[in-house]
Design an enzyme around this catalytic site. Structure first.
Site, PDB file in Angstrom:
ATOM      1  N   LYS A 116       0.843  -1.200   0.000  1.00 16.66           N
ATOM      2  CA  LYS A 116       0.000   0.000   0.000  1.00 16.66           C
ATOM      3  C   LYS A 116       0.880   1.252   0.000  1.00 16.66           C
ATOM      4  CE  LYS A 116      -0.512   0.048   5.052  1.00 16.66           C
ATOM      5  NZ  LYS A 116      -1.469   0.078   6.180  1.00 16.66           N
ATOM      6  N   MET A 125       9.792  24.545  -0.386  1.00 12.93           N
ATOM      7  CA  MET A 125       8.924  23.545  -0.986  1.00 12.93           C
ATOM      8  C   MET A 125       9.699  22.580  -1.884  1.00 12.93           C
ATOM      9  SD  MET A 125       5.492  23.978  -3.341  1.00 12.93           S
ATOM     10  CE  MET A 125       4.512  24.681  -2.013  1.00 12.93           C
ATOM     11  N   TYR A 159      13.945  31.473   3.497  1.00 13.74           N
ATOM     12  CA  TYR A 159      12.790  32.222   3.988  1.00 13.74           C
ATOM     13  C   TYR A 159      12.923  32.516   5.481  1.00 13.74           C
ATOM     14  CZ  TYR A 159      10.274  31.088  -0.343  1.00 13.74           C
ATOM     15  OH  TYR A 159       9.872  30.994  -1.641  1.00 13.74           O
ATOM     16  N   ARG A 164     -10.988  -0.100  14.808  1.00  7.42           N
ATOM     17  CA  ARG A 164     -10.866   0.691  13.595  1.00  7.42           C
ATOM     18  C   ARG A 164     -11.871   0.216  12.553  1.00  7.42           C
ATOM     19  NH1 ARG A 164      -5.013   1.204  10.741  1.00  7.42           N
ATOM     20  NH2 ARG A 164      -5.408  -1.025  10.307  1.00  7.42           N
TER      21      ARG A 164
END
Length: 385
Positions: free
Chosen positions: A43, A319, A270, A141
Site C-alpha cells: 500500500k 517547498m 525564507y 478501527r
C-alpha cells in the site's frame, strides 16, 4: 521501472536497492513454514518504494499475496502485470464493486450491506466475489465484532455470489507481544476462529500477524503473515531489531545545484532563520523540499552526508529546495572540502562509513519511519539499482 543511474530531469531521486528488498522478503519468508503464506503489503506505493517494481521482486522472492489500501492501488498492480491474489485492506463504497470484480481484487468485508451488494453484482456477472472478513478484536478501527463473527457469516453466506477466502484481524500493540492488550486480542481472535469452525463456517486463510507480530509472535502465524514496513528494511520497533536484522532499501540523494559565499551576517532562506556567522562560508543548494517529503520541521535540525562526512542543513526548508553550509557554523566545525555544482550529497542512506537513517530523521520530527518513507516516495523519481 527506472533503470538509469540517475533521473535525467532533476538532480534528486530516491534510490531503491533491489537486492536488499529481495533479501528482506526472503527473511520474512524464512519465518514461516512451507504450508504458510506470505502476504506482502504494498500500500501507499509500497511505502514510497514503488509498488509495481517492488511487487515483481517480492513475487520472485516468495510472496504469495499482495495487500493494498485502495481500489486504485489494486487496479494499478493488476495493470502492471501482477497475477497473484490482491487483498484490499478496507471495505470500499459499493460504487467500487465493478472495479473490484473487473480487477479480481478481494475486499475486506465487515458490513452485511456491502456483502449483499457485492454478492448480487458478482452473481449478475456470473462471478463469485471473494472477500476476507475483517474481525475487530480490540483495535476498534474496522471489522465485525469478534463475538459476532459467526452471526455475520450466517447473514451473508446464503448468497451464491460470495465466497469467504480469508478471515483476519489487525493488532494494535504487536510490538509488545507479552502485554495484556496484545494477549487479549490474540485470545479474542483465536476464539472467533474456533467459533466459526464450530458453527460450520470455513474461515479460509486465517491471518493476523503484521510486521512486528510476524517477528515476535510466531504462535499467531496461522495460515499467513502480512509483512509491511519490515520488507523495506525499516524496523517497526526497537524490540524487533535484534530478532530479525533487516537492511534499509531506500536512500535519498541529490546533487548540488548552486553554491555561493554570502557575507557574514546575511540570512539564508525564507525568514532568515540562519545567518552566516563568519566570512568564507559556502552555502550549497539541493533540489529537495517539503513537497518531496522532507519535513519543514527539520529546518536547521538535520544533516546530510558529503564525502562520507556530516554537514549541517541551514535555513528554512523550502517547498522544492534546501540549503546546507560547509565551513565553521554555529553548530560545530565541519572539516570537509568546498563543494561544486553537481557534487553528490546523501539525505538518507550511506556514504562511506557514515549513515543517516529514516529513523534518525523521524525521531527529530516526532514521527515514525513509515511516514517519511511514504513522503519521499510521492514526488521524487525512483531509481532501482
Amino acid at each position: 521501472m527506472q533503470t538509469l543511474s540517475e533521473p535525467p530531469t532533476r538532480w534528486s531521486w530516491v534510490e531503491i536497492d533491489t537486492g536488499v528488498l529481495r533479501r528482506n522478503t526472503r527473511a520474512f519468508k524464512s519465518l514461516i513454514g512451507s504450508r504458510q503464506r506470505l502476504c506482502c503489503v504494498v500500500k501507499a506505493d509500497a511505502y514510497g518504494h514503488g509498488a509495481a517494481a517492488c511487487a515483481k521482486i517480492m513475487h520472485a522472492a516468495g510472496a504469495d499475496m499482495f495487500a493494498v489500501a485502495t481500489v486504485l492501488e489494486g487496479a494499478a498492480l493488476r495493470a502492471s502485470g501482477v497475477k497473484l491474489p490482491i487483498l484490499l485492506l478496507s471495505e470500499p463504497p459499493v460504487t467500487a464493486i465493478d472495479m473490484l470484480l473487473e480487477n479480481d481484487i478481494m475486499p475486506s468485508v465487515y458490513t452485511p450491506e456491502f456483502a449483499w451488494a457485492y454478492g448480487e453484482r458478482a452473481a449478475a456477472l456470473g462471478r463469485v466475489g471473494k472477500y476476507h472478513m475483517a474481525i475487530n478484536t480490540g483495535m476498534n478501527r474496522i471489522g465485525v465484532h469478534y463475538a459476532d463473527a459467526a452471526e455475520f457469516r450466517r447473514s451473508v453466506d446464503f448468497h451464491m455470489g460470495l465466497e469467504c477466502d480469508g478471515t483476519f484481524t489487525h493488532f494494535a500493540t504487536a510490538d509488545e507481544p507479552t502485554g495484556w492488550d496484545h494477549q487479549l486480542q490474540c485470545k479474542r481472535f483465536t476464539e472467533a476462529i474456533d467459533n466459526l469452525r464450530a458453527e460450520g463456517f470455513d474461515p479460509g486463510i486465517v491471518h493476523c500477524d503484521n510486521t512486528p507480530g510476524s517477528i515476535l509472535n510466531k504462535n499467531m502465524h496461522f495460515d499467513m503473515i502480512r509483512a509491511g514496513i519490515g520488507l523495506y528494511g525499516l524496523q517497526p520497533c526497537e524490540r524487533t531489531r535484534s530478532v530479525l536484522p533487516l537492511e534499509p532499501v531506500m536512500s535519498v540523494r541529490a546533487r548540488v545545484t548552486n553554491t555561493m559565499y554570502p557575507a557574514m551576517g546575511e540570512g539564508v532562506g525564507y525568514g532568515f532563520t540562519f545567518r552566516v556567522p563568519r566570512s568564507r562560508m559556502e552555502i550549497c543548494t539541493l533540489p529537495i523540499g517539503y513537497a518531496d517529503g522532507l519535513p519543514r520541521i527539520l529546518s536547521n535540525r538535520m544533516e546530510v552526508l558529503f564525502d562520507g562526512q556530516r554537514i549541517q542543513q541551514v535555513g528554512n526548508i523550502c517547498m522544492d529546495q534546501f540549503m546546507v553550509a560547509i565551513g565553521s557554523t554555529s553548530f560545530r566545525p565541519v572539516p570537509v572540502r568546498e563543494a561544486e555544482i553537481g557534487d553528490l550529497m546523501t539525505v538518507v542512506g550511506r556514504d562511506g562509513d557514515a549513515e543517516i537513517t529514516l529513523d534518525e530523521l523521524a525521531a527529530k520530527c516526532g514521527t515514525i519511519n513509515y511516514e517519511l518513507a511514504c513522503g519521499f516516495g510521492m514526488r521524487l523519481e525512483k531509481i532501482y539499482v
